[in-house]
Every structure is written in structure tokens, then in C-alpha cells.
Design an enzyme around this catalytic site. Structure first.
Site, PDB file in Angstrom:
ATOM      1  CE  LYS A 214      35.597  38.395  45.921  1.00  0.00           C
ATOM      2  NZ  LYS A 214      35.718  39.359  46.819  1.00  0.00           N
ATOM      3  CD  GLU A 263      40.972  46.815  49.805  1.00  0.00           C
ATOM      4  OE1 GLU A 263      41.097  45.669  49.891  1.00  0.00           O
ATOM      5  OE2 GLU A 263      40.378  47.076  48.718  1.00  0.00           O
TER       6      GLU A 263
END
Length: 460
Positions: A214, A263
Site C-alpha cells: 500500500k 486522527e
């Protein structure tokens, strides 16, 4: 005002031949707005910061610089900040048990990225102890003065700071907060759009060739305003637009890096550590029913679950190294904010003896949600294909106090403001099945919070 004690101590900092004196005083006040205090510090423009946690139980504002710790290191930049801060705090004799001096700042995403950009004024790491520190915690308001000097006879200088502090409090309490209108955008540019689309295609081929699992690819927008946008205006609007997120702002010279991120990277409080695994996203629905359907779709989507699991695995591994009693839920939940919903898994643990917040920050950055997996391979691909400098976007920003408690967020949903211009950033995780058009559409959703804050629109 309730006045507390005035304390001082000798500090031996990095220069072993110099003795620094640290003076601090804290008072408790009432009826004061954090944005009004930030605004009242206009004479400290370029030396201000702002922070509010997602739960709205802790707000921090800094005005002026008592001391700056920064470096332009490629390696050991986290250790350098940690070491200098510990040296600065090592001999503090502070009767303020409720409130400690706080160091606030951030790191660049990738110190190896040397591309010239709008970030050229920002070093690899930049932190400051404020001259005037406001903390709002559990509805109590504290204002501290910090003076760090080599002069042992600093009573006059400290008395001057007291006078300035009282002026700031008066202005914040009495002056009416300006009714800031939204900025007016005269021009919007999608920077590096074709480069971004090509990069997504390139990365999917590299992943298919097993060169990574990824890779997170980001892109940028540039906004031009009809007039200069002030830092207090930007902080006012981002606080109003995104109340469910961490809100942050860091000034350096003429620029303000600010945003509203959902986050948390990591929080440490009394040796208890907490991190947030946040990866995988989908838009909000127009109705509650559609919103629930989209959320269920996200929970069951193989691509997003794969992305999310990379983050959970990596953060869990770091916590296992630094913590005891690590707790990781088996399945993710949904975190819903105004424009987007994310897959979310909290990770908790108790720090082992000798471990600290900045050590966790160092090993957690960048998580697979912002860099990729494996980390080193993903970072190399980002440098090759992204062709822009992220600066402090997607990097750790936050604070640490003299006791080692603190919190860092991941600086996404963010923008760099420079007078009458702003640069916005958004990205997404690319895996082997990623489609450039779909990934591009996902970045549009992620641009919305800061676009709305700054008065801009994209595709309606």
C-alpha cells in the site's frame, strides 16, 4: 484573579557552559475565550499556536516565544527534540502541580524531501515554549508566564511580562470578538492533478509487481483570496466548521499551518498511551438511512478493511514494543464527522519504564494510513512519484508537558495559509485494485472541510 506562586530554577541546557533561569507563574481566570486570547496576541504574530482536542476537554494557546527548539536533521530529529526538552525541564522546581510548562510544535512529513516549495521556512522539527500559555481544562482557565533567560536578575523583565499578561487577559475578556466573514476566493488551482492521476496508476503497477502493499499518494490545491486572511479568522472558522475534530494552528513567520484532523496519533497521560487507527473512508449520506447504508458498505468493503488492517497491525506492533497491557479491539467501528466517515480502531497500553511520548511519535510516524506498507518501500515510492513537498501535512503535530504527558495528532484536513494564499492537501491509500478516478473523487471529499473553512468550492 486567583494568583499562584512564582518559582524559578537554574537550568543547564545543551550548552554546558551556560546557565539558564526558568521563571514561571500561573494564575486562574474566568470568562475567557481561547480564540479571543489568540486574537489578542496579534503583536506576537508569527509566534502563536492553537490546539484543542477532539473531546473539547483541553484547549491550549501560546503567544510569544520563551524558548524555541528546532532542527533540520534527517535522522534523530525526534530524539533531538526529546533530549533538548528533557534538559530544559530537568531541574524545574514547579509548585504548579496542576499545570506544567508545555512545548508545542510539529515535524515535517519527510525530512528527506528537499523539493523547493511553500514549506521552505519550516524546518524538519519546530517547537516552542510560549511566553504566555493559556490552558482551558475541564472548564477551568489557567494562564502562565514563562521566561527562560541567562540573566539571573530578571525581576524587571518578569514584571513586564506580568503587565503584558494582564493586558492580554483584559483584551480577551472585554473586547468583542471580531465577526469574521468567510474569505472570498478569487481563484482555485488543482496543483499536480495530472501528476497525481499518473502516480496512482504507476503505484498500482508497482503494488501488482509486489514492490509494496500500500502507498498513500497526496495532492494539493491552491487558493487565491481577494484580500489577506488573518490567522484568528482562519482559527475561528475552522473551529466552527469542524467542532468534532482536533483543531490546531502553528504560526511561523508570515505563515499559519492549521487544520481540523480527526486522527490522533498518540496520547500519553500518566503513563497510559492511546492511539487511533484511522484508515478507510466513505462519504456521509444525505439522510440517516443513506448514511447508515454507506457506513455498512464501508465496514464490509474489502479494500478499505485491508487498508485499515495495515494500520492496526503496525500500531499494535509499536505498542507491543513500548507498552504493557496492550488492548486492541477485534473489529473496527465507524467514526462519523461532518463530511466523511472512517473505519476506526483504538489501541491502548501502559508505557514501560523509560519509554516516553516522543519515542512513540517517532516509531508511529508515518503510519500506513499516511505513508504505506512496508514503510520504507512506500516512502521511497512517494518520493519518486508524488513530485511535491508535503511539508507538515500528514505529519505529527502536538504538545508535551514537563511531566511527559501530551498528545500528537496527524495533521490531515489541513492547509498552509500565507497572507492572501492558501495551500490545501489531501490523499488516499493506493492498493493493487485502486482506480485513479475513484481515488481522485475520494480526495475531493477530504478537501471539503478546509475548502468550506476558507470559502472555497470544488465541483459544486
Amino acid at each position: 484573579m486567583k494568583q499562584k506562586s512564582f518559582t524559578s530554577t537554574n537550568l543547564t541546557i545543551e550548552d554546558k557552559t551556560s546557565t539558564y533561569y526558568f521563571y514561571t507563574e500561573t494564575i486562574e481566570v474566568s470568562g475567557l475565550s481561547s480564540i479571543a486570547f489568540f486574537e489578542a496576541g496579534e503583536s506576537y504574530k508569527g509566534k502563536r499556536f492553537y490546539w484543542q482536542n477532539r473531546e473539547k476537554t483541553f484547549t491550549l494557546v501560546g503567544l510569544g516565544h520563551a524558548y524555541v527548539i528546532q532542527n533540520s536533521l534527517q535522522d534523530n530529529r525526534f530524539e533531538d527534540i526529546d533530549s533538548q526538552w528533557k534538559n530544559l525541564c530537568a531541574s524545574i522546581v514547579n509548585e504548579e502541580h496542576e499545570l506544567q510548562p508545555i512545548l508545542f510544535g510539529g515535524f515535517s512529513f519527510d525530512p528527506l524531501n528537499q523539493l523547493e516549495s511553500e514549506w521552505d521556512s519550516f524546518p524538519s522539527a519546530y517547537f516552542a515554549v510560549p511566553s504566555f500559555q493559556l490552558v482551558i481544562r475541564d472548564d477551568r482557565v489557567f494562564i502562565s508566564i514563562h521566561l527562560i533567560t541567562k540573566d539571573p536578575n530578571s525581576q524587571i523583565a518578569f514584571d513586564q511580562l506580568r503587565t503584558q499578561r494582564d493586558d492580554l487577559i483584559h483584551a480577551a475578556q472585554v473586547n468583542e470578538l471580531k465577526p469574521y466573514a468567510k474569505p472570498v476566493v478569487s481563484h482555485l488551482t488543482e496543483r499536480f492533478k495530472e501528476t497525481y492521476l499518473d502516480a496512482v496508476s504507476h503505484v498500482t503497477r508497482l503494488i501488482e509487481a509486489k514492490e509494496a502493499q500500500k502507498v498513500v499518494i497526496a495532492r494539493s490545491l491552491a487558493l487565491q483570496f481577494i484580500e489577506e486572511v488573518s490567522s484568528p479568522s482562519a482559527m475561528y472558522h475552522v473551529s466552527k466548521e469542524q467542532p468534532e475534530s482536533f483543531v490546531f494552528g502553528l504560526e511561523l513567520e508570515e505563515q499559519l499551518f492549521f487544520g481540523a484532523t480527526p486522527e490522533r496519533l498518540v496520547k500519553v497521560e500518566n503513563q497510559k498511551a492511546l492511539s487511533t487507527c484511522l484508515a478507510g473512508s466513505i462519504k456521509r449520506g444525505q439522510t440517516a438511512t443513506e448514511d447508515q447504508q454507506l457506513g455498512n458498505e464501508l465496514l464490509q468493503d474489502a479494500k478499505n478493511r485491508e487498508e485499515h488492517q495495515y494500520v492496526v497491525d503496525m500500531i499494535s506492533q509499536v505498542f507491543e514494543e513500548y507498552c504493557e497491557e496492550v488492548k486492541v479491539p477485534k473489529y473496527p467501528k465507524l467514526m462519523k464527522i461532518r463530511d466523511i466517515q472512517h473505519l476506526y480502531t483504538p489501541v491502548e497500553g501502559t508505557l514501560k519504564k523509560g519509554q516516553g511520548l516522543l519515542q512513540l511519535v517517532q516509531d508511529l510516524h508515518p503510519t500506513p494510513a499516511l505513508g504505506g506498507e512496508p514503510r520504507n518501500e512506500a516512502m521511497g515510492i512517494i518520493r519518486m512519484v508524488e513530485q511535491m513537498n508535503r511539508g507538515y501535512y500528514a505529519a505529527p503535530i502536538g504538545w508535551i508537558d514537563a511531566n511527559g504527558n501530551g498528545e500528537f495528532a496527524v495533521a490531515i484536513r489541513s492547509a498552509l495559509l500565507n497572507k492572501d494564499q492558501a495551500y490545501l492537501y489531501a490523499g488516499g491509500g493506493i492498493v493493487g485494485t485502486s482506480d485513479p478516478t475513484s481515488e481522485y473523487a475520494e480526495t475531493l471529499v477530504k478537501f471539503r472541510p478546509m475548502l468550506r473553512t476558507l470559502g472555497g468550492k470544488l465541483n459544486g
